[in-house]
Design an enzyme around this catalytic site. Sequence first.
Site, PDB file in Angstrom:
ATOM      1  N   ASP A   1       0.823  -1.210   0.000  1.00  0.00           N
ATOM      2  CA  ASP A   1       0.000   0.000   0.000  1.00  0.00           C
ATOM      3  C   ASP A   1       0.861   1.265   0.000  1.00  0.00           C
ATOM      4  O   ASP A   1       1.935   1.282   0.608  1.00  0.00           O
ATOM      5  CB  ASP A   1      -0.905  -0.030   1.249  1.00  0.00           C
ATOM      6  CG  ASP A   1      -2.047   0.948   1.139  1.00  0.00           C
ATOM      7  OD1 ASP A   1      -2.301   1.466   0.027  1.00  0.00           O
ATOM      8  OD2 ASP A   1      -2.698   1.215   2.162  1.00  0.00           O
TER       9      ASP A   1
ATOM     10  N   ASN B   1       1.476   3.359  -2.950  1.00  0.00           N
ATOM     11  CA  ASN B   1       2.111   3.764  -4.217  1.00  0.00           C
ATOM     12  C   ASN B   1       1.684   5.165  -4.645  1.00  0.00           C
ATOM     13  O   ASN B   1       2.514   5.993  -5.042  1.00  0.00           O
ATOM     14  CB  ASN B   1       1.723   2.799  -5.350  1.00  0.00           C
ATOM     15  CG  ASN B   1       2.337   1.439  -5.186  1.00  0.00           C
ATOM     16  OD1 ASN B   1       3.156   1.220  -4.304  1.00  0.00           O
ATOM     17  ND2 ASN B   1       1.942   0.500  -6.035  1.00  0.00           N
ATOM     18  N   GLY B   2       0.373   5.403  -4.578  1.00  0.00           N
ATOM     19  CA  GLY B   2      -0.174   6.680  -5.041  1.00  0.00           C
ATOM     20  C   GLY B   2       0.343   7.828  -4.199  1.00  0.00           C
ATOM     21  O   GLY B   2       0.834   8.841  -4.727  1.00  0.00           O
ATOM     22  N   ARG B   3       0.239   7.686  -2.860  1.00  0.00           N
ATOM     23  CA  ARG B   3       0.685   8.751  -1.958  1.00  0.00           C
ATOM     24  C   ARG B   3       2.168   9.058  -2.142  1.00  0.00           C
ATOM     25  O   ARG B   3       2.589  10.207  -2.134  1.00  0.00           O
ATOM     26  CB  ARG B   3       0.429   8.329  -0.495  1.00  0.00           C
ATOM     27  CG  ARG B   3      -0.963   8.679  -0.001  1.00  0.00           C
ATOM     28  CD  ARG B   3      -1.280   7.962   1.283  1.00  0.00           C
ATOM     29  NE  ARG B   3      -1.550   6.547   1.059  1.00  0.00           N
ATOM     30  CZ  ARG B   3      -1.633   5.650   2.035  1.00  0.00           C
ATOM     31  NH1 ARG B   3      -1.449   6.010   3.278  1.00  0.00           N
ATOM     32  NH2 ARG B   3      -1.920   4.396   1.750  1.00  0.00           N
ATOM     33  N   TRP B   4       2.946   8.014  -2.347  1.00  0.00           N
ATOM     34  CA  TRP B   4       4.398   8.187  -2.528  1.00  0.00           C
ATOM     35  C   TRP B   4       4.672   9.068  -3.748  1.00  0.00           C
ATOM     36  O   TRP B   4       5.475   9.997  -3.698  1.00  0.00           O
ATOM     37  CB  TRP B   4       5.033   6.805  -2.698  1.00  0.00           C
ATOM     38  CG  TRP B   4       6.509   6.802  -2.879  1.00  0.00           C
ATOM     39  CD1 TRP B   4       7.462   6.790  -1.890  1.00  0.00           C
ATOM     40  CD2 TRP B   4       7.234   6.796  -4.127  1.00  0.00           C
ATOM     41  NE1 TRP B   4       8.717   6.778  -2.447  1.00  0.00           N
ATOM     42  CE2 TRP B   4       8.609   6.776  -3.811  1.00  0.00           C
ATOM     43  CE3 TRP B   4       6.849   6.794  -5.465  1.00  0.00           C
ATOM     44  CZ2 TRP B   4       9.599   6.755  -4.798  1.00  0.00           C
ATOM     45  CZ3 TRP B   4       7.831   6.793  -6.449  1.00  0.00           C
ATOM     46  CH2 TRP B   4       9.188   6.767  -6.108  1.00  0.00           C
TER      47      TRP B   4
ATOM     48  N   THR C   1     -10.864  -6.422  -5.584  1.00  0.00           N
ATOM     49  CA  THR C   1     -12.160  -6.309  -6.279  1.00  0.00           C
ATOM     50  C   THR C   1     -12.662  -4.863  -6.200  1.00  0.00           C
ATOM     51  O   THR C   1     -13.428  -4.417  -7.045  1.00  0.00           O
ATOM     52  CB  THR C   1     -13.202  -7.264  -5.644  1.00  0.00           C
ATOM     53  OG1 THR C   1     -13.077  -7.193  -4.214  1.00  0.00           O
ATOM     54  CG2 THR C   1     -12.987  -8.697  -6.067  1.00  0.00           C
ATOM     55  N   GLU C   2     -12.202  -4.123  -5.192  1.00  0.00           N
ATOM     56  CA  GLU C   2     -12.629  -2.720  -5.009  1.00  0.00           C
ATOM     57  C   GLU C   2     -11.830  -1.765  -5.910  1.00  0.00           C
ATOM     58  O   GLU C   2     -12.258  -0.633  -6.148  1.00  0.00           O
ATOM     59  CB  GLU C   2     -12.450  -2.291  -3.540  1.00  0.00           C
ATOM     60  CG  GLU C   2     -13.404  -2.978  -2.553  1.00  0.00           C
ATOM     61  CD  GLU C   2     -13.076  -4.445  -2.300  1.00  0.00           C
ATOM     62  OE1 GLU C   2     -11.877  -4.807  -2.372  1.00  0.00           O
ATOM     63  OE2 GLU C   2     -14.001  -5.248  -2.075  1.00  0.00           O
ATOM     64  N   ASN C   3     -10.686  -2.206  -6.402  1.00  0.00           N
ATOM     65  CA  ASN C   3      -9.834  -1.309  -7.208  1.00  0.00           C
ATOM     66  C   ASN C   3     -10.453  -0.917  -8.554  1.00  0.00           C
ATOM     67  O   ASN C   3     -10.010   0.051  -9.187  1.00  0.00           O
ATOM     68  CB  ASN C   3      -8.445  -1.917  -7.444  1.00  0.00           C
ATOM     69  CG  ASN C   3      -7.549  -1.873  -6.223  1.00  0.00           C
ATOM     70  OD1 ASN C   3      -6.627  -2.671  -6.063  1.00  0.00           O
ATOM     71  ND2 ASN C   3      -7.804  -0.931  -5.316  1.00  0.00           N
ATOM     72  N   TRP C   4     -11.502  -1.632  -8.968  1.00  0.00           N
ATOM     73  CA  TRP C   4     -12.181  -1.260 -10.224  1.00  0.00           C
ATOM     74  C   TRP C   4     -12.816   0.123 -10.120  1.00  0.00           C
ATOM     75  O   TRP C   4     -13.128   0.748 -11.135  1.00  0.00           O
ATOM     76  CB  TRP C   4     -13.283  -2.273 -10.574  1.00  0.00           C
ATOM     77  CG  TRP C   4     -12.771  -3.630 -10.930  1.00  0.00           C
ATOM     78  CD1 TRP C   4     -12.867  -4.754 -10.155  1.00  0.00           C
ATOM     79  CD2 TRP C   4     -12.096  -4.043 -12.135  1.00  0.00           C
ATOM     80  NE1 TRP C   4     -12.292  -5.823 -10.805  1.00  0.00           N
ATOM     81  CE2 TRP C   4     -11.814  -5.420 -12.025  1.00  0.00           C
ATOM     82  CE3 TRP C   4     -11.701  -3.374 -13.296  1.00  0.00           C
ATOM     83  CZ2 TRP C   4     -11.154  -6.141 -13.016  1.00  0.00           C
ATOM     84  CZ3 TRP C   4     -11.050  -4.096 -14.295  1.00  0.00           C
ATOM     85  CH2 TRP C   4     -10.786  -5.460 -14.146  1.00  0.00           C
TER      86      TRP C   4
ATOM     87  N   ARG D   1       1.627  -5.128   6.103  1.00  0.00           N
ATOM     88  CA  ARG D   1       0.941  -4.068   5.356  1.00  0.00           C
ATOM     89  C   ARG D   1       1.783  -2.803   5.446  1.00  0.00           C
ATOM     90  O   ARG D   1       2.208  -2.407   6.535  1.00  0.00           O
ATOM     91  CB  ARG D   1      -0.458  -3.803   5.911  1.00  0.00           C
ATOM     92  CG  ARG D   1      -1.152  -2.705   5.109  1.00  0.00           C
ATOM     93  CD  ARG D   1      -2.608  -2.534   5.377  1.00  0.00           C
ATOM     94  NE  ARG D   1      -3.153  -1.601   4.395  1.00  0.00           N
ATOM     95  CZ  ARG D   1      -4.397  -1.561   3.985  1.00  0.00           C
ATOM     96  NH1 ARG D   1      -5.270  -2.415   4.458  1.00  0.00           N
ATOM     97  NH2 ARG D   1      -4.801  -0.675   3.091  1.00  0.00           N
TER      98      ARG D   1
HETATM   99  C1  FPP Z   1      -1.585   0.186  -3.559  1.00  0.00           C
HETATM  100  O1  FPP Z   1      -1.174   1.517  -3.562  1.00  0.00           O
HETATM  101  C2  FPP Z   1      -1.059  -0.519  -4.722  1.00  0.00           C
HETATM  102  C3  FPP Z   1      -1.814  -1.057  -5.728  1.00  0.00           C
HETATM  103  C4  FPP Z   1      -3.280  -1.018  -5.781  1.00  0.00           C
HETATM  104  C5  FPP Z   1      -1.171  -1.719  -6.875  1.00  0.00           C
HETATM  105  C6  FPP Z   1      -0.014  -2.585  -6.473  1.00  0.00           C
HETATM  106  C7  FPP Z   1       0.647  -3.064  -7.687  1.00  0.00           C
HETATM  107  C8  FPP Z   1       1.981  -3.151  -7.835  1.00  0.00           C
HETATM  108  C9  FPP Z   1       2.981  -2.811  -6.800  1.00  0.00           C
HETATM  109  C10 FPP Z   1       2.478  -3.679  -9.090  1.00  0.00           C
HETATM  110  C11 FPP Z   1       2.671  -5.151  -8.953  1.00  0.00           C
HETATM  111  C12 FPP Z   1       2.910  -5.770 -10.259  1.00  0.00           C
HETATM  112  C13 FPP Z   1       2.707  -7.066 -10.507  1.00  0.00           C
HETATM  113  C14 FPP Z   1       3.008  -7.638 -11.814  1.00  0.00           C
HETATM  114  C15 FPP Z   1       2.126  -7.962  -9.498  1.00  0.00           C
HETATM  115  P1  FPP Z   1      -2.272   2.627  -3.752  1.00  0.00           P
HETATM  116  O2  FPP Z   1      -2.409   2.945  -5.181  1.00  0.00           O
HETATM  117  O3  FPP Z   1      -3.532   2.187  -3.079  1.00  0.00           O
HETATM  118  O4  FPP Z   1      -1.614   3.822  -2.981  1.00  0.00           O
HETATM  119  P2  FPP Z   1      -2.359   4.886  -2.078  1.00  0.00           P
HETATM  120  O5  FPP Z   1      -2.963   4.132  -0.926  1.00  0.00           O
HETATM  121  O6  FPP Z   1      -1.254   5.780  -1.654  1.00  0.00           O
HETATM  122  O7  FPP Z   1      -3.378   5.555  -2.932  1.00  0.00           O
END
Ligand code: FPP
Length: 268
Positions: A32, A34-37, A78-81, A200
């Site tokens: 968890d 990625n987006g915030r980073w 399933t919620e990521n859609w 997590r």
């Molecule tokens: C959560 O961060 C991350 C995800 C929903 C995607 C995770 C996917 C990867 C790391 C790529 C993996 C690749 C393969 C091939 C398995 P977020 O987007 O929810 O971040 P946020 O909570 O800061 O918004």
Amino acid sequence: MSFGKVIDKKNTDLSKSIDKQKVPEHVAIIMDGNGRWAIKKGFPRSFGHNKGVSVLKEIIKVSKKLGCKVLTVYAFSTENWTRPIKEVDFLLNLFSEVLKNEIEEIHEELIKIKFIGDLTPFPDALKKRIYFSESLTKNNNKFLLNICINYGGRQEIVKVAKELALKSSSGEIKPSEVNEELFNSELLTQGIKDPELLIRTSGEKRISNFLLWQLAYSEIYISEVLWPDFNETEFLKAIIDYQSRDRRFGGIESSPNESFDDSHFSPQ
Ligand code: FPP
């Protein structure tokens, strides 16, 4: 994917603190943050997902080297859609590209790759890559990488309930035969030991519909670090913390000579 890198100087001390006999066999990770980073750095969220892939590669390498046997990661729920279509498309394309570019090396490392979730709604091209990767690596036995996509724990439990109800109505099983073992045999993780440890990242303290059945007795480690900043050091910290836990599975730890002292209780 490079698996040749040795533990760097900073990690040498940490790795020495690890008890090789008590390494968890199965680690599950909610990746968890990625987006915030990315946003914090002034980049689009996609930048964080790209960096997240390289972190995942590092953690596969580190966990395998440490002696873990199974890594299960939550890549798309399933919620990521419900995310903006552009981000969903980006993620699906990223999965496809990563599979295309990395599958040979994954195979060379004798890693078996398995996708867990309902693959039905994914584009045919991605499904083809998934099936190819699973089939190419199906006999590998050094390490199992489970990637959960379009996965939801509740949906999985409902699926199992449906399968068992069908088997029961067709007479294949009796309702009285339904037990944990039978339930396990219908799970998407059927045949895989439950995770001993759930990590997590990003400080959130939720399970978020991940492996609801399988995590019943897992130790939970919350890392404050956002996934793109997670690394070998942070992983080793999680393992060391896990090894300090007293896993009792609802029981108590007692020495054989110790008996339950109920002298403080006087029944009325
Ligand atoms: C959560 O961060 C991350 C995800 C929903 C995607 C995770 C996917 C990867 C790391 C790529 C993996 C690749 C393969 C091939 C398995 P977020 O987007 O929810 O971040 P946020 O909570 O800061 O918004």
